[in-house]
Design a protein around this motif. Structure first.
Motif, PDB file in Angstrom:
ATOM      1  N   ASP A 199      20.361  39.238  40.018  1.00  0.00           N
ATOM      2  CA  ASP A 199      19.070  38.551  40.042  1.00  0.00           C
ATOM      3  C   ASP A 199      18.994  37.620  41.245  1.00  0.00           C
ATOM      4  O   ASP A 199      19.984  36.988  41.624  1.00  0.00           O
ATOM      5  CB  ASP A 199      18.869  37.726  38.769  1.00  0.00           C
ATOM      6  N   TRP A 201      11.158  36.064  40.492  1.00  0.00           N
ATOM      7  CA  TRP A 201      12.452  36.645  40.147  1.00  0.00           C
ATOM      8  C   TRP A 201      12.486  38.100  40.569  1.00  0.00           C
ATOM      9  O   TRP A 201      11.568  38.862  40.249  1.00  0.00           O
ATOM     10  CB  TRP A 201      12.674  36.604  38.634  1.00  0.00           C
ATOM     11  N   ILE A 209      14.807  41.147  39.703  1.00  0.00           N
ATOM     12  CA  ILE A 209      15.828  41.512  38.719  1.00  0.00           C
ATOM     13  C   ILE A 209      16.451  42.831  39.143  1.00  0.00           C
ATOM     14  O   ILE A 209      15.783  43.872  39.178  1.00  0.00           O
ATOM     15  CB  ILE A 209      15.207  41.656  37.302  1.00  0.00           C
TER      16      ILE A 209
END
Length: 98
Positions: free
Chosen positions: A46, A94, A96
């Motif tokens: 991440d 974010w 991922i």
């Protein structure tokens, strides 16, 4: 393949998209001197950007897109997520990895 999410400080997902399979800046050898934020995207873990980093990422996307081969439709979705981060407080972008 990466997914991209905008989360608030409580960890709630405000919006998410799946990254296009052609969007792999690190694995494709992006130039860190030209695109320092794209060069740190971990394809297997991440990566989180705050609003200051998102501002710079938006600038990088303008120069990365044409040469990368990543579809412009995906890059525009990614820009929209960046703007969503910038439109509020305590929001984070974010990436991922899988």
């Amino acid at each position: 393949m990466l997914s991209v999410q905008v989360k608030n400080a409580r960890g709630e997902v405000l919006r998410k998209i799946a990254a296009d399979p052609g969007f792999e800046p690190v694995l494709l050898g992006v130039d860190a001197a030209v695109h320092p934020h794209l060069a740190v995207l971990d394809p297997y873990g991440d990566t989180v950007f705050n609003y200051l980093q998102v501002k710079r990422l938006l600038l990088e996307l303008d120069t990365y897109g044409p040469a990368s081969g990543a579809p412009e439709a995906f890059l525009e979705e990614l820009r929209q997520l960046c703007r969503l981060v910038l439109d509020g407080t305590h929001r984070f972008l974010w990436f991922i990895g899988s």
